[in-house]
Design a protein around this motif. Structure first.
Motif, PDB file in Angstrom:
ATOM      1  N   PHE A  58      46.104  78.367  33.237  1.00 10.99           N
ATOM      2  CA  PHE A  58      45.104  79.362  32.850  1.00 10.99           C
ATOM      3  C   PHE A  58      45.310  80.729  33.491  1.00 10.99           C
ATOM      4  O   PHE A  58      44.710  81.707  33.052  1.00 10.99           O
ATOM      5  N   THR A  59      46.131  80.826  34.521  1.00  6.68           N
ATOM      6  CA  THR A  59      46.234  82.089  35.260  1.00  6.68           C
ATOM      7  C   THR A  59      47.541  82.846  35.047  1.00  6.68           C
ATOM      8  O   THR A  59      47.534  84.083  35.012  1.00  6.68           O
ATOM      9  N   ASP A  60      48.651  82.136  34.919  1.00  3.94           N
ATOM     10  CA  ASP A  60      49.942  82.820  34.942  1.00  3.94           C
ATOM     11  C   ASP A  60      50.142  83.773  33.776  1.00  3.94           C
ATOM     12  O   ASP A  60      50.674  84.882  33.933  1.00  3.94           O
ATOM     13  N   THR A  61      49.719  83.355  32.591  1.00  6.56           N
ATOM     14  CA  THR A  61      49.878  84.224  31.418  1.00  6.56           C
ATOM     15  C   THR A  61      49.110  85.523  31.587  1.00  6.56           C
ATOM     16  O   THR A  61      49.622  86.620  31.305  1.00  6.56           O
ATOM     17  N   HIS A  62      47.850  85.422  32.083  1.00  6.09           N
ATOM     18  CA  HIS A  62      47.031  86.628  32.288  1.00  6.09           C
ATOM     19  C   HIS A  62      47.630  87.514  33.379  1.00  6.09           C
ATOM     20  O   HIS A  62      47.605  88.745  33.279  1.00  6.09           O
ATOM     21  N   ALA A  63      48.154  86.879  34.434  1.00 12.70           N
ATOM     22  CA  ALA A  63      48.769  87.676  35.523  1.00 12.70           C
ATOM     23  C   ALA A  63      49.978  88.441  35.020  1.00 12.70           C
ATOM     24  O   ALA A  63      50.185  89.636  35.362  1.00 12.70           O
ATOM     25  N   VAL A  64      50.829  87.754  34.223  1.00 17.48           N
ATOM     26  CA  VAL A  64      52.020  88.396  33.670  1.00 17.48           C
ATOM     27  C   VAL A  64      51.632  89.549  32.751  1.00 17.48           C
ATOM     28  O   VAL A  64      52.218  90.639  32.791  1.00 17.48           O
ATOM     29  N   ASN A  65      50.624  89.328  31.898  1.00 16.76           N
ATOM     30  CA  ASN A  65      50.172  90.379  30.983  1.00 16.76           C
ATOM     31  C   ASN A  65      49.575  91.567  31.730  1.00 16.76           C
ATOM     32  O   ASN A  65      49.726  92.722  31.323  1.00 16.76           O
ATOM     33  N   GLU A  66      48.879  91.283  32.830  1.00 19.64           N
ATOM     34  CA  GLU A  66      48.241  92.360  33.592  1.00 19.64           C
ATOM     35  C   GLU A  66      49.273  93.339  34.141  1.00 19.64           C
ATOM     36  O   GLU A  66      49.027  94.547  34.212  1.00 19.64           O
ATOM     37  N   TRP A  67      50.452  92.798  34.517  1.00 12.76           N
ATOM     38  CA  TRP A  67      51.500  93.658  35.067  1.00 12.76           C
ATOM     39  C   TRP A  67      52.526  94.058  34.006  1.00 12.76           C
ATOM     40  O   TRP A  67      53.612  94.553  34.329  1.00 12.76           O
ATOM     41  N   SER A  68      52.181  93.848  32.737  1.00  9.92           N
ATOM     42  CA  SER A  68      52.989  94.281  31.595  1.00  9.92           C
ATOM     43  C   SER A  68      54.426  93.784  31.661  1.00  9.92           C
ATOM     44  O   SER A  68      55.354  94.469  31.218  1.00  9.92           O
ATOM     45  N   LEU A  69      54.597  92.594  32.189  1.00  2.00           N
ATOM     46  CA  LEU A  69      55.958  92.055  32.313  1.00  2.00           C
ATOM     47  C   LEU A  69      56.502  91.525  30.999  1.00  2.00           C
ATOM     48  O   LEU A  69      57.700  91.273  30.869  1.00  2.00           O
ATOM     49  N   GLN A  70      55.607  91.354  30.005  1.00  2.00           N
ATOM     50  CA  GLN A  70      56.087  90.861  28.728  1.00  2.00           C
ATOM     51  C   GLN A  70      56.966  91.870  28.013  1.00  2.00           C
ATOM     52  O   GLN A  70      57.680  91.543  27.068  1.00  2.00           O
ATOM     53  N   LYS A  71      56.971  93.092  28.502  1.00  2.00           N
ATOM     54  CA  LYS A  71      57.787  94.132  27.877  1.00  2.00           C
ATOM     55  C   LYS A  71      59.198  94.185  28.461  1.00  2.00           C
ATOM     56  O   LYS A  71      60.055  94.876  27.951  1.00  2.00           O
TER      57      LYS A  71
END
Length: 481
Positions: A58-71
């Motif tokens: 429940f946390t890792d996806t939101h953490a990654v998105n918060e730091w815009s690492l998906q880009k």
């Protein structure tokens, strides 16, 4: 006081070491409320263990998105880094902390220490500012978590007599399921809040729990005896026994420890027991073959056991419901193991459930049409259920495969193999977001292939346990691989 009340106490000093186990058993053999409360309180640590193990869902996806690492081009690796760091921490903690519960700290203090490290690191995780700090704190959390389950299981079972150890041991597995089940509920109630809040909701109660354990839980009387702590040993028996306090007072007066120098030497040498035992396992060809085979089986099981709940986000299904159903799968797996372990052969059970888990995991890949998402979820749940059953049977099987002199070390090594599989699974889940063959496909193939290594192991159902390497080696001589 009648002469009978003196009977278990007036022991010949020469026979003290032979009757110690019988004497302790007579004192704690009857299961009372004090023992029940102690066992339940200790087993509650499994609740918090489960929450931190699977909180990444429940946390890792939101953490990654918060730091815009998906880009970023390396986003797939970074997406799996925090969860993998947690399991690497578990692996490291298991190797570094494994002997402390038997030597310096004891079961109770090791449990408190582990819970505090896990929960404090988890609470600090809520203020992480980048993926590297986040992953490092997850590593620390895993490092502390490594010995919680082992300490809780050993401590709770050593507080009761032989007759009740099986029932008390299952309390921990039930608590783990409860912790797993509570996680999607807490996450759902806080779905509008930041992922940081979820860490606080799960870690702050753990800190409070650690304080309660420190003040309310007794240390294992058997460990206290081995360490030569006579007064605390007698005091602990008084606090948990259902027998007469008068009898115990005489026990404290008359009982004397034999060969105190031998006990001290044993305590000093116990720090190297793990490593000397591993040396024994490596030197004996039959033992080394068993260890490698059972660790390979554990690696495949661990990959699916830890990877499946982390990968449900890749399926077209409600995340909260999916995790809840996975948690519920733990219950029938425990029930199957509890009631059928006396009837099931170890090799066939592991082989059958490993193959079933592998086929169902691959089924999640083959059935990708969203119109059949219920079937996909069914495959995922049955694969996880089979892996859970394999997990339970494997630990029992490992206990039976190795003699007493190396049994604890062998079980520890197998647990590390399970965690190693778990450490790899988050990376596969991350790559599986684009192609499920990289997650569920690899899971299925790995557990199926690793499961085949049980064919190199002897069957242990109905066999008596060996105490020495020579005794087990004789049994090995009549086994044809």
């Amino acid at each position: 006081m009648s002469d009978q009340s003196y009977e278990p106490l007036l022991l010949n000093r020469k026979n003290t070491s032979k009757t110690l186990d019988e004497t302790i058993e007579r004192c704690i053999g009857e299961f009372g409320w004090a023992q029940l409360l102690q066992s339940v309180l200790v087993s509650l640590s499994w609740v918090f263990d489960a929450q931190q193990t699977f909180i990444s869902v429940f946390t890792d996806t939101h953490a990654v998105n918060e730091w815009s690492l998906q880009k970023q081009g390396v986003s797939l690796v970074l997406r799996g880094l925090p969860a993998s760091s947690f399991f690497i921490g578990c692996l490291t903690g298991g190797l570094v902390l494994s002997t402390l519960a038997d030597t310096k700290l004891g079961r109770k203090n090791m449990l408190v220490f582990s819970c505090l490290v896990m929960s404090v690191a988890g609470a600090i995780t809520s203020i992480s500012t980048n993926i590297w700090i986040y992953s490092f704190l997850r590593f620390l959390s895993g490092f502390g978590r490594a010995t919680i389950g082992t300490c809780a299981l050993v401590l709770s079972t050593e507080l009761v007599g032989n007759q009740w150890r099986g029932q008390v041991g299952i309390i921990g597995f039930v608590c783990f399921t409860i912790g797993f089940l509570s996680l999607p509920i807490i996450a759902f109630l806080n779905k509008e809040s930041s992922w940081r809040v979820l860490y606080l909701w799960t870690c702050l109660p753990t800190i409070l729990y650690s304080i309660l354990v420190h003040f309310l839980v007794c240390e294992s009387p058997r460990w206290l005896y081995v360490r030569g702590n006579k007064e605390e040993f007698v005091s602990t028996l008084k606090s948990i026994t259902t027998r007469s306090n008068l009898t115990l007072s005489f026990f404290g007066s008359f009982f004397e420890f034999e060969d105190q120098e031998h006990d001290n030497n044993s305590s000093e040498s116990s720090t190297i027991n793990l490593y000397s035992a591993i040396k024994m396992l490596i030197e004996k060809k039959w033992a080394f073959r068993r260890l490698i085979s059972v660790m390979l089986v554990g690696f495949g099981i661990g990959m699916v056991y830890y990877g499946m709940p982390l990968g449900v986000g890749n399926l077209p299904f409600n995340l909260y419901l999916s995790v809840t159903l996975n948690a519920l799968s733990e219950l029938p797996a425990s029930i199957v193991t509890f009631f059928l372990i006396g009837k099931l052969t170890r090799k066939k059970s592991l082989l059958v459930f490993a193959m079933l888990s592998g086929m169902c995991s691959i089924g999640c890949v083959l059935v990708q049409n969203d119109d059949f998402k219920v079937l996909q979820m069914g495959f995922e749940l049955f694969s996880f259920f089979s892996a859970c059953t394999c997990f339970n049977v494997l630990l029992i099987y490992t206990v039976e495969l190795f003699p007493t002199c190396v049994r604890n070390s062998a079980v520890s090594m197998v647990r590390q193999a399970l965690v190693l599989g778990g450490a790899i699974s988050p990376m596969l889940v991350a790559f599986g977001r684009k192609n499920r063959w990289f997650s569920y496909g690899v899971f299925g193939i790995c557990i199926a292939i690793c499961g085949l290594f049980v064919l190199c192991l002897p069957e242990t159902k109905g066999r008596t346990l060996s105490d020495t390497m020579d005794e087990e080696e004789y049994k090995e001589s009549v086994f044809v691989c």
